[in-house]
Design a protein around this motif. Structure first.
Motif, PDB file in Angstrom:
ATOM      1  N   ARG A  16       1.591  36.701 -14.512  1.00 44.23           N
ATOM      2  CA  ARG A  16       0.788  36.298 -13.369  1.00 44.23           C
ATOM      3  C   ARG A  16       0.800  37.411 -12.334  1.00 44.23           C
ATOM      4  O   ARG A  16       1.847  38.051 -12.110  1.00 44.23           O
ATOM      5  N   LYS A  17      -0.351  37.615 -11.697  1.00 46.47           N
ATOM      6  CA  LYS A  17      -0.496  38.679 -10.696  1.00 46.47           C
ATOM      7  C   LYS A  17      -0.759  38.067  -9.325  1.00 46.47           C
ATOM      8  O   LYS A  17      -1.471  37.060  -9.217  1.00 46.47           O
ATOM      9  N   TYR A  18      -0.235  38.725  -8.291  1.00 42.66           N
ATOM     10  CA  TYR A  18      -0.368  38.235  -6.928  1.00 42.66           C
ATOM     11  C   TYR A  18      -0.752  39.379  -5.995  1.00 42.66           C
ATOM     12  O   TYR A  18      -0.325  40.531  -6.182  1.00 42.66           O
ATOM     13  N   THR A  19      -1.539  39.051  -4.999  1.00 37.95           N
ATOM     14  CA  THR A  19      -1.942  40.024  -3.993  1.00 37.95           C
ATOM     15  C   THR A  19      -0.935  40.008  -2.848  1.00 37.95           C
ATOM     16  O   THR A  19      -0.558  38.944  -2.349  1.00 37.95           O
ATOM     17  N   GLU A 165       0.738  44.969  -5.130  1.00 39.32           N
ATOM     18  CA  GLU A 165       0.623  43.700  -5.838  1.00 39.32           C
ATOM     19  C   GLU A 165       1.956  43.348  -6.470  1.00 39.32           C
ATOM     20  O   GLU A 165       2.834  44.206  -6.651  1.00 39.32           O
ATOM     21  N   GLU A 183       6.485  31.416  -8.433  1.00 37.89           N
ATOM     22  CA  GLU A 183       5.232  31.255  -7.702  1.00 37.89           C
ATOM     23  C   GLU A 183       5.412  30.381  -6.458  1.00 37.89           C
ATOM     24  O   GLU A 183       4.827  30.653  -5.403  1.00 37.89           O
ATOM     25  N   VAL A 187       4.226  31.699  -2.828  1.00 36.55           N
ATOM     26  CA  VAL A 187       3.216  30.992  -2.040  1.00 36.55           C
ATOM     27  C   VAL A 187       3.769  30.622  -0.669  1.00 36.55           C
ATOM     28  O   VAL A 187       3.060  30.681   0.347  1.00 36.55           O
ATOM     29  N   ILE A 191       1.924  34.696  -0.223  1.00 36.14           N
ATOM     30  CA  ILE A 191       1.507  35.605  -1.300  1.00 36.14           C
ATOM     31  C   ILE A 191       0.787  34.778  -2.364  1.00 36.14           C
ATOM     32  O   ILE A 191       1.370  33.876  -2.957  1.00 36.14           O
ATOM     33  N   THR A 192      -0.478  35.077  -2.608  1.00 36.17           N
ATOM     34  CA  THR A 192      -1.309  34.240  -3.475  1.00 36.17           C
ATOM     35  C   THR A 192      -1.756  34.998  -4.723  1.00 36.17           C
ATOM     36  O   THR A 192      -1.641  36.225  -4.810  1.00 36.17           O
ATOM     37  N   ARG A 193      -2.290  34.250  -5.678  1.00 39.61           N
ATOM     38  CA  ARG A 193      -2.753  34.821  -6.938  1.00 39.61           C
ATOM     39  C   ARG A 193      -3.831  35.879  -6.699  1.00 39.61           C
ATOM     40  O   ARG A 193      -4.688  35.728  -5.837  1.00 39.61           O
ATOM     41  N   SER A 194      -3.786  36.932  -7.507  1.00 42.61           N
ATOM     42  CA  SER A 194      -4.781  37.990  -7.411  1.00 42.61           C
ATOM     43  C   SER A 194      -6.076  37.544  -8.077  1.00 42.61           C
ATOM     44  O   SER A 194      -6.049  36.946  -9.166  1.00 42.61           O
TER      45      SER A 194
END
Length: 508
Positions: A16-19, A165, A183, A187, A191-194
């Motif tokens: 999973r990737k996060y911005t 990221e 996650e 959150v 920090i949320t999903r990319s």
């Protein structure tokens, strides 16, 4: 294709990737249930990403890169595998490996997706990676959480985007709960999903026009065709890798595409030449898939032979027969996928999907059919299948019955796929109808498999060098398959009535 299989390894990853903003860092991960230690280090990575001039790989959610640094330096290609998962193909460096030439093994695997177009450097990414490896009580890796500071250069205009990221990759023996736990902490820190599935997509994604949102019937057909095209292309790669069930997946996608186009060709003024090309592709793939299914079927059926020594002799003959035929059939399938005709087919499919995307603006109103017209096409096709089913009972002998059952099966498959296209119009009714058609197709599929199995058994018996034990065993299997076919034929009419009744709700 042999070099590709011998030098390229395969692995599965779930990530999973996060911005994150430049000043956002990881929260404290030590409190996550099951985590007993965290290993921390920093590595520098440099990756060159390659693609065709029109970014065909990226359009198909595929990445192709040459990476230096870290634990897995080499050439990589990542393929979508559903959800957060991807299949990674890894090709190691060789002593004289040039930095700007993609290995032939990877290019061969990706030939159908790139349409045989050359690939070139599309972007360069340099990453400083801060790694946090979360381990459990036995030292097993639960997850790798990394903070990446990325600087990129893209070839098209020398733009140099920079960003931070966070990636969270599942450990080989862990379950998704560890990703959910990480996650939740991210959150909580904002920090949320990319929105980008990959780093290179973040760099180059703006060069790919987003598909226009289409309302109405053209949108349903366009989206259905685009989905099945993607399935076809991913299956293409899997066939070249000799992955399990790959030929089946590819042939089914080709059949779905063909059935949708064939059913709605008049409604959308579609040239049926593509229908014939998809039929050709399905026929070329059929021998490989059919042999795989029949080999497995008859091996399972061997257990029903009462005498053990007869079982062993029969199994040996079956394995010998199907192994020889499967090698030849797979070779023919690869020749098909490497042919110019196949690549033109894929390009033609792309063109059609693009034309459907412009339908509301540029096509004549008569070629923007209303839902009722599409439902009418379903009704027309259902009545044709009814006639085929009714003719089975009138067959003068078993051979003609088998042929008529096969025709009913083909018509029913086409009808099922046609219903899939318009499912968004009537979701609940379509779902119910498709469930009934699954049951009907299972009956017809079992019947047809029994017919094909009997043909193979006769072919095996006709070969020289049989022992008495294997001849007896093959005869037993032939009788069993004949009984199975007869049982399925008895239930044909009642099963069709249920399927037809459920489909009728779509046009009444």
């Amino acid at each position: 294709m042999t070099p590709a299989r011998s030098t390229t390894s395969t692995s599965e990853e779930t990530e999973r990737k996060y911005t994150a903003t430049p000043d956002q860092n990881l929260p404290d991960l030590a409190g996550i249930a099951g985590v007993t230690s965290i290993d921390v280090d920093t590595v520098d990575l440099s990756a060159q990403y390659f693609d065709t001039p029109d970014l065909q790989l990226l359009r198909s959610k595929i990445t192709l890169r040459r990476r230096e640094g870290g634990d897995d330096a080499g050439w990589h290609s990542k393929l979508p595998a559903g959800g957060d998962s991807r299949t990674e193909l890894h090709h190691p460096f060789t002593a004289d490996d040039p930095t700007d030439v993609v290995p032939d093994a990877l290019l061969a695997l990706l030939r159908g997706v790139r349409r045989d177009r050359p690939v070139a450097l599309a972007a360069l990414l340099n990453t400083r990676r801060h790694r946090h490896r979360l381990r459990g009580t036995d030292g097993a890796l639960l997850a790798e959480v990394v903070v990446d500071d990325v600087t990129a250069i893209r070839s098209v205009d020398d733009a140099e985007p920079q960003w931070r990221e966070i990636e969270v990759e599942l450990g080989p023996e862990a379950d998704l709960s560890i990703l959910d736990a990480v996650e939740e902490l991210l959150v909580a820190e904002g920090i949320t999903r990319s929105p980008s599935p990959s780093k290179v997509h973040r760099v180059l994604g703006d060069l790919i026009p987003a598909p226009e949102h289409l309302r109405g019937t053209a949108g349903y057909l366009r989206d259905y065709l685009a989905h099945e095209r993607q399935t076809l292309l991913m299956s293409d790669i899997a066939v070249r890798r000799d992955a399990p069930d790959a030929v089946h997946s590819m042939r089914k996608a080709a059949r779905r595409l063909r059935s949708a186009l064939q059913t709605y060709a008049d409604d959308f003024a579609i040239d049926t030449a593509l229908v014939e090309e998809l039929r050709w592709l399905g026929r070329c793939l059929s021998p490989s898939r059919d042999l795989e299914v029949q080999h497995e079927r008859l091996v399972d059926r061997v257990a029903e032979i009462s005498v053990e020594q007869y079982r062993e002799a029969t199994r040996a003959r079956i394995d010998e027969y199907f192994t020889a035929k499967s090698v030849a059939a797979r070779s023919e399938a690869i020749i098909t996928l490497d042919s110019d005709r196949y690549l033109v087919l894929i390009d033609s499919l792309d063109t059609l999907i693009g034309e459907l995307s412009s339908a509301p603006k540029e096509r004549d109103k008569q070629h923007r059919p209303k839902p009722a017209k599409l439902a009418g096409s379903i009704e027309k096709l259902a009545k044709k299948v009814s006639k085929r089913v009714n003719r089975v009972a009138e067959a003068p002998d078993d051979a003609e019955r088998d042929e008529r059952m096969h025709r009913a099966r083909k018509g029913s498959k086409r009808l099922r796929y046609a219903i899939e296209v318009i499912a968004p119009l009537h979701p609940k009714r379509a779902e119910h109808a498709l469930d009934r058609f699954d049951e009907f197709q299972d009956l017809l599929g079992e019947f047809q498999d029994s017919v094909v199995a009997r043909d193979h058994l006769l072919d095996i018996v006709s070969e020289q060098g049989h022992s008495a034990e294997s001849s007896f065993g093959l005869g037993v299997l032939h009788q069993l398959e004949a009984e199975i076919g007869a049982q399925q034929a008895v239930h044909l009419e009642s099963a069709w009535k249920k399927a037809y009744k459920s489909a009728r709700t779509l046009w009444r």
